[in-house]
Scaffold this active site. Structure first.
Site, short mmCIF file in Angstrom:
data_model
loop_
_atom_site.label_atom_id
_atom_site.label_comp_id
_atom_site.label_asym_id
_atom_site.label_seq_id
_atom_site.Cartn_x
_atom_site.Cartn_y
_atom_site.Cartn_z
N GLY A 1 46.22 135.56 54.54
CA GLY A 1 46.17 134.46 53.57
C GLY A 1 45.62 133.18 54.16
O GLY A 1 45.34 133.08 55.35
N ASP B 1 39.40 140.20 56.54
CA ASP B 1 39.76 138.93 55.89
C ASP B 1 38.68 137.88 56.09
O ASP B 1 38.76 136.80 55.51
CB ASP B 1 41.10 138.40 56.43
CG ASP B 1 41.11 138.30 57.95
OD1 ASP B 1 40.89 139.33 58.61
OD2 ASP B 1 41.31 137.20 58.48
N ASN B 2 37.67 138.19 56.90
CA ASN B 2 36.58 137.23 57.12
C ASN B 2 35.28 137.72 56.48
O ASN B 2 34.21 137.25 56.83
CB ASN B 2 36.38 136.99 58.61
CG ASN B 2 37.49 136.15 59.21
OD1 ASN B 2 38.20 135.45 58.48
ND2 ASN B 2 37.67 136.21 60.51
N ARG C 1 34.90 122.42 52.89
CA ARG C 1 33.83 123.40 52.71
C ARG C 1 33.80 123.88 51.26
O ARG C 1 34.78 123.71 50.53
CB ARG C 1 33.97 124.55 53.71
CG ARG C 1 35.30 125.26 53.66
CD ARG C 1 35.36 126.32 54.75
NE ARG C 1 36.53 127.15 54.60
CZ ARG C 1 36.84 128.18 55.37
NH1 ARG C 1 36.04 128.50 56.37
NH2 ARG C 1 37.92 128.89 55.16
N GLY D 1 48.53 125.31 60.75
CA GLY D 1 47.70 124.95 59.60
C GLY D 1 46.66 123.88 59.89
O GLY D 1 46.01 123.37 58.98
P1 AMP Z 1 40.78 133.91 61.51
O1 AMP Z 1 40.63 135.24 62.14
O2 AMP Z 1 40.59 132.74 62.43
O3 AMP Z 1 39.93 133.79 60.31
O4 AMP Z 1 42.31 133.75 61.04
C1 AMP Z 1 43.12 134.82 60.69
C2 AMP Z 1 44.31 134.35 59.91
O5 AMP Z 1 45.06 133.40 60.66
C3 AMP Z 1 43.99 133.69 58.59
O6 AMP Z 1 44.97 134.06 57.68
C4 AMP Z 1 44.07 132.23 58.91
O7 AMP Z 1 44.37 131.45 57.80
C5 AMP Z 1 45.19 132.20 59.93
N1 AMP Z 1 45.10 131.05 60.85
C6 AMP Z 1 44.19 130.85 61.83
N2 AMP Z 1 44.42 129.69 62.46
C7 AMP Z 1 45.50 129.13 61.88
C8 AMP Z 1 46.24 127.92 62.08
N3 AMP Z 1 45.92 127.04 63.01
N4 AMP Z 1 47.29 127.71 61.25
C9 AMP Z 1 47.63 128.57 60.31
N5 AMP Z 1 47.00 129.72 60.07
C10 AMP Z 1 45.93 130.00 60.84
MG MG Z 2 39.62 133.84 58.61
#
Ligand code: AMP
Ligand code: MG
Length: 522
Positions: A102, A271-272, A194, A137
């Site tokens: 999420g 998820d990306n 964005r 976050g």
């Molecule tokens: P990513 O692989 O960086 O796209 O992130 C994977 C998941 O981790 C996603 O659900 C992001 O929203 C969450 N996420 C990454 N960095 C943070 C952060 N600093 N705080 C909260 N959620 C994060």
């Molecule tokens: Mg992501």
């Protein structure tokens, strides 16, 4: 010209899809819902670092009240009175199902119609949401600069992508252990605003399928088709298959683009991956310098290099297969989904071949053997050619005599001359075939050069350039961000004033953190 801040809001995502009834903001599993309402965090001292005037111009909008605008894009105030929300999705990370992920640090602050297209504004780094799990976050300045510059540059390269409207610092410090080596540091916090017509990812569909929430899954698919693929017709089983085919095609097209410009995403988790086929979530991405298909900038992935440059097209199919699994409950038959997936490989190889031929200025790609292209990519790798310089110089020197070509190879390689020598004969033979192919095409040299320069960028956001902009920004100097932003607006033009950026990566950057090594910590 309309004032962006006064445009009417329109949010089919919130109106049509199920909401999490819980309005509290704490980490949790959110069942049977597509989003949770959440407010953005108010920053201590928001400062505008950069904004994309270009995007505002494209949208034909202006900003009436700049003070209000800064408050909105930093999370200090709502956009009109729109209730911000974070979306629920899941995903496979590095090949393993990770359950609910999420929007952990992304919050949608406005859903609009711009030029008759849906457009969402999303803040990245504006505070925790129910999806933040154990994280904060927030986002740091270095990763926000990287996302801001790279997404805009991708757009100008002609690669489908989310866009970036603004970059602000929050005035708050954020703790990050950049290399995960037990040395957390305080870093300046930042927020990027964005935008995209939709931020829906493959993982949005997966989370419902994984929980057996078929009604919610159907609602989401119908919503996506109605608002983003309406040309496919009313939702039905056939339309679902057409929708899947469309996502397969767009994802394949995106992979061809990444191979064309030398982009490595770094974290191709499901998820990306955007359902619209956009490049999304700029984390530890990188640009190929010496042509190494095995390269990934992401140190978190160093062991298996799952997301290495050359593997991205394969990973895309793997991810599409996960999407097919998620759509299966609505279709009830595996064969038609499998048939669509099976079509990916041939379609990709055909498009890849045509794209590589266009980089070589060869338009009759049907007359070019695939092995000719494979031999080139092997030689590029073996002789450590800088991808961007090689293809750009090729338009000038490609059809010259062998001596001039060999000299060019020396200049565009990261190897020393004597290390290149063993490849002399192979390169010479490749060059002879290339010259024959060029002769057979019988094109005016100027026409060919222009066509090559339209697909081979002169300027890309080399890893060390972003790092230099970050180093300066961390000292309070934002000039380099603007310089790179301006240069990358016209990546295919000669722009002699930026010639100093048309050069190989400097030796100092070879193994420097941020230049060739990045982690997911951002
Ligand atoms: P990513 O692989 O960086 O796209 O992130 C994977 C998941 O981790 C996603 O659900 C992001 O929203 C969450 N996420 C990454 N960095 C943070 C952060 N600093 N705080 C909260 N959620 C994060
Ligand atoms: Mg992501």
């Amino acid at each position: 010209m309309n004032d962006l801040l006064k445009l009417p809001l329109q949010s089919p995502y919130k109106e049509e899809l199920p909401a999490d009834p819980n309005m509290e903001n704490y980490p949790r599993q959110v069942q049977r819902a597509s989003y949770s309402c959440v407010d953005t965090r108010v920053p201590s001292r928001p400062t505008l670092i950069h904004e994309s005037q270009e995007l505002l111009d494209e949208w034909d909008v202006s900003i009436g009240d700049k003070v209000e605008w800064l408050a909105v894009i930093s999370g200090a105030k709502r956009f009109q009175n729109f209730q911000p929300y974070a979306m629920c999705y899941g995903g496979h990370q590095f090949g393993h199902w990770a359950g609910q992920l999420g929007d952990g640090r992304a919050i949608n602050i406005a859903d609009l119609m711009i030029l008759d297209q849906p457009m969402q504004l999303q803040l990245k780094g504006a505070g925790p949401t129910p999806y933040s799990r154990t994280a904060d976050g927030l986002a740091v300045l270095r990763s926000s600069i990287r996302e801001y510059l790279c997404s805009e540059s991708m757009h100008h390269l002609g690669v489908p992508t989310t866009r970036a409207l603004s970059l602000v610092t929050t005035g708050d410090l954020v703790k990050r252990d950049m290399l995960y080596n037990g040395n957390p540091q305080d870093e300046p916090g930042a927020v990027v605003c964005r935008t995209a017509p939709s931020f829906i990812r493959f993982g949005h569909f997966q989370i419902f399928a994984s929980r057996g929430e078929t009604d919610q899954l159907r609602q989401l698919v119908d919503h996506t088709i109605r608002h983003h693929f309406s040309y496919l017709g009313q939702p039905s089983k056939d339309t679902y298959l057409a929708f899947f085919q469309e996502v397969v095609t767009r994802t394949k097209d995106l992979m061809v683009h990444w191979q064309r410009v030398g982009f490595v995403h770094g974290v191709m988790n499901t998820d990306n991956l955007s359902i619209l086929g956009l490049t999304i979530d700029y984390g530890p991405y990188g640009w190929l310098e010496d042509y190494n298909p095995g390269w990934t900038p992401n140190t978190t992935d160093a062991q298996h290099s799952r997301y290495r440059f050359g593997n991205q097209p394969n990973i895309a199919v793997w991810n599409l297969m996960q999407l097919a699994n998620a759509l299966y409950p609505l279709i009830g038959e595996a064969e038609p989904l499998q048939a669509i997936l099976d079509g990916y490989k041939d379609a990709y190889l055909k498009d890849y071949h045509r794209m590589m031929c266009s980089k070589l200025g060869l338009h009759q790609s049907e007359h070019v053997e695939e092995t000719f292209v494979t031999r080139l990519t092997q030689l590029l790798g073996q002789s450590e050619q800088d991808m961007t310089l090689f293809f750009r110089e090729l338009s000038i020197v490609g059809s010259s005599d062998w001596e001039a070509f060999w000299q060019m190879l020396g200049k565009t390689s990261y190897m020393k001359a004597h290390e290149m020598s063993p490849l002399h004969t192979q390169w010479e033979s490749w060059h002879t075939t290339y010259c024959d192919l060029l002769l057979a095409e019988d094109q005016e040299p100027k026409v060919r050069r222009d066509s090559m320069n339209a697909v081979n960028p002169k300027y890309v956001l080399r890893n060390y350039m972003a790092q230099l902009a970050i180093d300066a920004a961390e000292q309070g100097d934002y000039g380099l961000i603007d310089e790179l932003y301006q240069m990358l607006r016209r990546p295919y033009d000669e722009q002699p004033q930026y010639e100093k950026w048309y050069t190989k990566r400097s030796e100092w950057a070879r193994n420097r953190v941020g230049c060739s090594m990045l982690s997911c910590s951002s």
